[in-house]
Scaffold this motif. Structure first.
Motif, PDB file in Angstrom:
ATOM      1  N   SER A   1      -3.992  14.633  10.688  1.00  0.00           N
ATOM      2  CA  SER A   1      -3.209  13.509  11.201  1.00  0.00           C
ATOM      3  C   SER A   1      -3.267  12.308  10.265  1.00  0.00           C
ATOM      4  CB  SER A   1      -3.718  13.103  12.597  1.00  0.00           C
ATOM      5  OG  SER A   1      -3.559  14.167  13.514  1.00  0.00           O
ATOM      6  N   TRP A   2      -4.341  12.210   9.471  1.00  0.00           N
ATOM      7  CA  TRP A   2      -4.524  11.063   8.575  1.00  0.00           C
ATOM      8  C   TRP A   2      -4.289  11.414   7.110  1.00  0.00           C
ATOM      9  CZ3 TRP A   2      -4.733   6.350  10.521  1.00  0.00           C
ATOM     10  CH2 TRP A   2      -5.119   6.213  11.859  1.00  0.00           C
ATOM     11  N   ASN A   3      -3.984  12.681   6.837  1.00  0.00           N
ATOM     12  CA  ASN A   3      -3.783  13.079   5.444  1.00  0.00           C
ATOM     13  C   ASN A   3      -2.294  12.957   5.100  1.00  0.00           C
ATOM     14  OD1 ASN A   3      -3.493  14.563   2.951  1.00  0.00           O
ATOM     15  ND2 ASN A   3      -5.543  15.387   3.337  1.00  0.00           N
ATOM     16  N   ASN A   4      -1.919  11.787   4.640  1.00  0.00           N
ATOM     17  CA  ASN A   4      -0.510  11.500   4.377  1.00  0.00           C
ATOM     18  C   ASN A   4       0.055  12.387   3.276  1.00  0.00           C
ATOM     19  OD1 ASN A   4       1.665   9.874   5.246  1.00  0.00           O
ATOM     20  ND2 ASN A   4       1.516   8.622   3.397  1.00  0.00           N
ATOM     21  N   HIS A   5      -0.768  12.742   2.309  1.00  0.00           N
ATOM     22  CA  HIS A   5      -0.310  13.576   1.189  1.00  0.00           C
ATOM     23  C   HIS A   5       0.123  14.961   1.671  1.00  0.00           C
ATOM     24  CE1 HIS A   5      -0.050  15.403  -2.747  1.00  0.00           C
ATOM     25  NE2 HIS A   5      -0.969  16.282  -2.416  1.00  0.00           N
TER      26      HIS A   5
ATOM     27  N   SER B   1      -5.966 -11.161   9.366  1.00  0.00           N
ATOM     28  CA  SER B   1      -6.704 -10.122   8.648  1.00  0.00           C
ATOM     29  C   SER B   1      -6.323 -10.090   7.176  1.00  0.00           C
ATOM     30  CB  SER B   1      -6.438  -8.756   9.286  1.00  0.00           C
ATOM     31  OG  SER B   1      -7.009  -7.732   8.502  1.00  0.00           O
ATOM     32  N   LYS B   2      -7.332 -10.018   6.311  1.00  0.00           N
ATOM     33  CA  LYS B   2      -7.105  -9.892   4.873  1.00  0.00           C
ATOM     34  C   LYS B   2      -7.339  -8.456   4.400  1.00  0.00           C
ATOM     35  CE  LYS B   2      -8.348 -14.688   3.818  1.00  0.00           C
ATOM     36  NZ  LYS B   2      -9.204 -15.580   3.007  1.00  0.00           N
ATOM     37  N   GLU B   3      -7.627  -7.571   5.350  1.00  0.00           N
ATOM     38  CA  GLU B   3      -7.941  -6.189   5.004  1.00  0.00           C
ATOM     39  C   GLU B   3      -6.675  -5.415   4.647  1.00  0.00           C
ATOM     40  OE1 GLU B   3     -10.094  -4.361   8.138  1.00  0.00           O
ATOM     41  OE2 GLU B   3     -11.798  -5.726   8.035  1.00  0.00           O
ATOM     42  N   THR B   4      -6.857  -4.402   3.821  1.00  0.00           N
ATOM     43  CA  THR B   4      -5.777  -3.467   3.512  1.00  0.00           C
ATOM     44  C   THR B   4      -6.300  -2.055   3.745  1.00  0.00           C
ATOM     45  OG1 THR B   4      -6.376  -3.273   1.175  1.00  0.00           O
ATOM     46  CG2 THR B   4      -4.812  -5.018   1.784  1.00  0.00           C
ATOM     47  N   LEU B   5      -5.379  -1.156   4.023  1.00  0.00           N
ATOM     48  CA  LEU B   5      -5.728   0.254   4.226  1.00  0.00           C
ATOM     49  C   LEU B   5      -5.012   1.073   3.173  1.00  0.00           C
ATOM     50  CD1 LEU B   5      -6.925   2.582   5.959  1.00  0.00           C
ATOM     51  CD2 LEU B   5      -4.785   2.548   7.281  1.00  0.00           C
ATOM     52  N   ILE B   6      -5.753   1.912   2.459  1.00  0.00           N
ATOM     53  CA  ILE B   6      -5.154   2.778   1.444  1.00  0.00           C
ATOM     54  C   ILE B   6      -5.143   4.208   1.976  1.00  0.00           C
ATOM     55  CG2 ILE B   6      -5.303   3.637  -0.913  1.00  0.00           C
ATOM     56  CD1 ILE B   6      -6.665   1.052  -1.705  1.00  0.00           C
ATOM     57  N   LEU B   7      -3.944   4.774   2.135  1.00  0.00           N
ATOM     58  CA  LEU B   7      -3.789   6.127   2.639  1.00  0.00           C
ATOM     59  C   LEU B   7      -4.107   7.143   1.545  1.00  0.00           C
ATOM     60  CD1 LEU B   7      -0.451   5.656   4.627  1.00  0.00           C
ATOM     61  CD2 LEU B   7      -2.797   5.461   5.473  1.00  0.00           C
ATOM     62  N   SER B   8      -4.231   8.403   1.953  1.00  0.00           N
ATOM     63  CA  SER B   8      -4.585   9.468   1.002  1.00  0.00           C
ATOM     64  C   SER B   8      -3.534   9.615  -0.095  1.00  0.00           C
ATOM     65  CB  SER B   8      -4.744  10.798   1.746  1.00  0.00           C
ATOM     66  OG  SER B   8      -3.533  11.141   2.410  1.00  0.00           O
TER      67      SER B   8
ATOM     68  N   GLY C   1      -2.139   7.161  -1.558  1.00  0.00           N
ATOM     69  CA  GLY C   1      -2.225   5.990  -2.417  1.00  0.00           C
ATOM     70  C   GLY C   1      -1.460   4.794  -1.875  1.00  0.00           C
ATOM     71  N   THR C   2      -0.694   5.009  -0.808  1.00  0.00           N
ATOM     72  CA  THR C   2       0.059   3.921  -0.187  1.00  0.00           C
ATOM     73  C   THR C   2      -0.896   2.889   0.404  1.00  0.00           C
ATOM     74  OG1 THR C   2       1.884   5.406   0.364  1.00  0.00           O
ATOM     75  CG2 THR C   2       1.774   3.318   1.568  1.00  0.00           C
ATOM     76  N   GLU C   3      -0.631   1.628   0.111  1.00  0.00           N
ATOM     77  CA  GLU C   3      -1.471   0.541   0.612  1.00  0.00           C
ATOM     78  C   GLU C   3      -0.754  -0.172   1.749  1.00  0.00           C
ATOM     79  OE1 GLU C   3      -4.138  -3.172  -1.200  1.00  0.00           O
ATOM     80  OE2 GLU C   3      -2.635  -2.151  -2.439  1.00  0.00           O
ATOM     81  N   MET C   4      -1.497  -0.499   2.808  1.00  0.00           N
ATOM     82  CA  MET C   4      -0.919  -1.165   3.965  1.00  0.00           C
ATOM     83  C   MET C   4      -1.665  -2.460   4.256  1.00  0.00           C
ATOM     84  SD  MET C   4      -0.342   2.059   6.560  1.00  0.00           S
ATOM     85  CE  MET C   4       0.409   0.981   7.800  1.00  0.00           C
ATOM     86  N   VAL C   5      -0.922  -3.481   4.696  1.00  0.00           N
ATOM     87  CA  VAL C   5      -1.527  -4.749   5.083  1.00  0.00           C
ATOM     88  C   VAL C   5      -1.337  -4.941   6.587  1.00  0.00           C
ATOM     89  CG1 VAL C   5      -1.130  -5.801   2.842  1.00  0.00           C
ATOM     90  CG2 VAL C   5       0.592  -6.050   4.626  1.00  0.00           C
ATOM     91  N   PHE C   6      -2.116  -5.855   7.157  1.00  0.00           N
ATOM     92  CA  PHE C   6      -2.050  -6.107   8.596  1.00  0.00           C
ATOM     93  C   PHE C   6      -1.683  -7.556   8.910  1.00  0.00           C
ATOM     94  CE2 PHE C   6      -5.070  -2.711   7.736  1.00  0.00           C
ATOM     95  CZ  PHE C   6      -4.566  -1.705   8.532  1.00  0.00           C
ATOM     96  N   SER C   7      -1.339  -8.300   7.861  1.00  0.00           N
ATOM     97  CA  SER C   7      -0.970  -9.700   8.060  1.00  0.00           C
ATOM     98  C   SER C   7      -0.065 -10.140   6.910  1.00  0.00           C
ATOM     99  CB  SER C   7      -2.216 -10.588   8.096  1.00  0.00           C
ATOM    100  OG  SER C   7      -2.903 -10.518   6.854  1.00  0.00           O
TER     101      SER C   7
ATOM    102  N   ILE D   1       1.213   0.170  -9.302  1.00  0.00           N
ATOM    103  CA  ILE D   1       0.242   0.959  -8.530  1.00  0.00           C
ATOM    104  C   ILE D   1       0.219   0.520  -7.064  1.00  0.00           C
ATOM    105  CG2 ILE D   1      -2.104   1.876  -8.473  1.00  0.00           C
ATOM    106  CD1 ILE D   1      -2.465   0.884 -11.321  1.00  0.00           C
ATOM    107  N   GLY D   2       1.305   0.800  -6.358  1.00  0.00           N
ATOM    108  CA  GLY D   2       1.342   0.540  -4.920  1.00  0.00           C
ATOM    109  C   GLY D   2       1.719  -0.864  -4.528  1.00  0.00           C
ATOM    110  N   ARG D   3       1.914  -1.753  -5.531  1.00  0.00           N
ATOM    111  CA  ARG D   3       2.268  -3.135  -5.191  1.00  0.00           C
ATOM    112  C   ARG D   3       3.525  -3.551  -5.951  1.00  0.00           C
ATOM    113  NH1 ARG D   3      -2.769  -7.118  -3.965  1.00  0.00           N
ATOM    114  NH2 ARG D   3      -3.856  -5.803  -2.471  1.00  0.00           N
ATOM    115  N   GLY D   4       4.486  -2.670  -5.985  1.00  0.00           N
ATOM    116  CA  GLY D   4       5.695  -2.912  -6.751  1.00  0.00           C
ATOM    117  C   GLY D   4       6.806  -3.556  -5.951  1.00  0.00           C
ATOM    118  N   PHE D   5       8.033  -3.423  -6.443  1.00  0.00           N
ATOM    119  CA  PHE D   5       9.167  -4.112  -5.843  1.00  0.00           C
ATOM    120  C   PHE D   5      10.191  -3.150  -5.262  1.00  0.00           C
ATOM    121  CE2 PHE D   5       9.701  -3.599 -10.387  1.00  0.00           C
ATOM    122  CZ  PHE D   5      10.931  -2.988 -10.488  1.00  0.00           C
ATOM    123  N   CYS D   6       9.913  -1.835  -5.279  1.00  0.00           N
ATOM    124  CA  CYS D   6      10.816  -0.890  -4.639  1.00  0.00           C
ATOM    125  C   CYS D   6      10.022   0.296  -4.100  1.00  0.00           C
ATOM    126  CB  CYS D   6      11.906  -0.417  -5.602  1.00  0.00           C
ATOM    127  SG  CYS D   6      11.304   0.419  -7.089  1.00  0.00           S
ATOM    128  N   ASP D   7      10.639   1.006  -3.172  1.00  0.00           N
ATOM    129  CA  ASP D   7       9.976   2.168  -2.582  1.00  0.00           C
ATOM    130  C   ASP D   7      11.059   3.165  -2.162  1.00  0.00           C
ATOM    131  OD1 ASP D   7       7.962   3.808  -1.740  1.00  0.00           O
ATOM    132  OD2 ASP D   7       7.586   2.753   0.138  1.00  0.00           O
TER     133      ASP D   7
END
Length: 381
Positions: free
Chosen positions: A120-124, A258-265, A267-273, A336-342
């Motif tokens: 369920s948590w293995n995005n790859h 929150s200043k935390e980020t979550l990095i998925l398997s 490599g996608t990075e997620m923010v909460f604020s 590396i995950g902080r670009g301008f397109c997806d």
């Protein structure tokens, strides 16, 4: 420094993910340094008056119907870049998104006795399964499209049976075994699908608009943190269906500290604020020339990639757009995950794009035999 981003979308088909004429959904915008925004706005107005004095507003979909309009859109995008504006965009291939929704429904440990929570948590791995479904499961995708539009136990059961059949046909016995494990939880899948109809106003949860908008917030916030901007404001074109929902979603992020980020398997990075993206509003494109600029960006990207997807001939006026998109992909990878397109799309569409612009790539064109071993994620019963 402070920046503003003016954005719009293209390809909105609501809950219909299999519209042959609109296979893609795009959200995009131009980021402008705040002190320069008036200069850029005046330039957009000037370009409209010089080229299309008979209209009061630039609309990409209308412009792209003529050769002159296509040429204008391509040159307009170059002009915006020369003015120091940065393009941001997300492309979502609807059919691939349906395949991903099938994975969410039938490969979630909450709804499946044969799937471990680790999957369920293995995005790859989940993306690989979605790619396989995209390649071999045309009937399952069509059946699940009906589930998405009209949820019922019968429709969900039909999708499950068809999915198992297709997995068995192409030798994906592990995947077939896994899907069989959802049999005792079809009511829960129905409950989840039914909730999306009423969970937010005007069925917003059933559309691509909402999740892609959330991803766009993430994109802008992560980029702004990476470059260390001071404050960013976002202005989105008014859309009646989301006039209430989009601001509500933004408020959830803006109220969080929150200043935390979550990095998925994957490599996608997620923010909460939104520590940098401080303000969001929806505006009338007639009154905001820079929203019109966002509309041209979304419409042009969508128009080009739709032609690539449908194997149509690309007009000479739009050939530079392919290089713009591929160039964006290559440059974006450096962030590396902080670009301008997806891109939420299949390997097949990506391969088609690179081939269209004449760039060789190590990507293998998808076949019906992608190798995958999910033994470690299965619960044997």
């Amino acid at each position: 420094m402070n920046y503003d981003i003016y954005c719009d979308e293209s390809g909105n088909t609501g809950t219909n993910f299999l519209d042959e004429n609109q296979p893609l959904y795009v959200i995009s915008g131009w980021m402008v340094e705040r002190n320069s925004s008036y200069r850029v706005k005046d330039k957009v107005i000037s370009l409209r008056k010089e080229n299309f004095p008979q209209v009061n507003e630039l609309k990409g979909a209308r412009l792209l119907k003529t050769s002159n309009g296509k040429r204008f859109c391509a040159n307009f995008m170059k002009e915006m870049g020369q003015l120091g504006c940065t393009p941001f965009f997300i492309v979502a291939e609807k059919r691939y998104c349906l395949a991903a929704k099938i994975v969410d429904a039938f490969f979630d440990s909450e709804y499946n006795d044969r799937i471990s929570t680790t999957l369920s948590w293995n995005n790859h791995i989940r993306k690989i399964i979605a790619e396989i479904i995209y390649n071999i499961s045309e009937e399952s995708i069509e059946k699940f499209a009906e589930v998405h539009k009209s949820p019922s136990i019968a429709n969900i059961k039909d999708t499950q049976i068809q999915l198992i059949k297709e997995f068995r046909k192409y030798g994906y016995d592990q995947l077939a075994y896994a899907v069989e494990g959802s049999g005792n939880h079809l009511d829960k899948i129905l409950e989840e699908e039914t909730y999306t109809e009423s969970g937010m106003e005007k069925k917003a949860l059933k559309t691509l608009n909402l999740p892609v908008f959330v991803s766009f917030i993430q994109l802008i916030e992560l980029f702004s943190r990476n470059i260390n901007f001071n404050k960013v404001r976002m202005v989105h074109d008014e859309i009646a269906q989301f006039k209430k929902v989009f601001p509500e979603i933004f408020q959830i992020y803006s109220k969080s500290k929150s200043k935390e980020t979550l990095i998925l398997s994957s490599g996608t990075e997620m923010v909460f604020s939104t520590l940098k993206l401080k303000h969001f509003e929806m505006g009338d494109s007639m009154k905001h020339p820079l929203i019109q600029a966002g509309d041209i960006l979304s419409s042009t990207i969508n128009n080009y990639l739709t032609k690539v997807n449908n194997n149509e001939v690309i007009e000479p006026e739009l050939r530079d757009i392919g290089e713009f998109i591929v160039g964006s992909i290559l440059v974006n990878n450096e962030f590396i995950g902080r670009g301008f397109c997806d891109f939420v799309w299949s390997t097949e569409l990506k391969k088609k794009l690179f081939n269209e612009v004449g760039i060789s790539t190590s990507l293998d064109l998808p076949t019906k035999q992608i190798e995958l071993d999910i033994e470690e994620f299965l619960i044997k019963k």
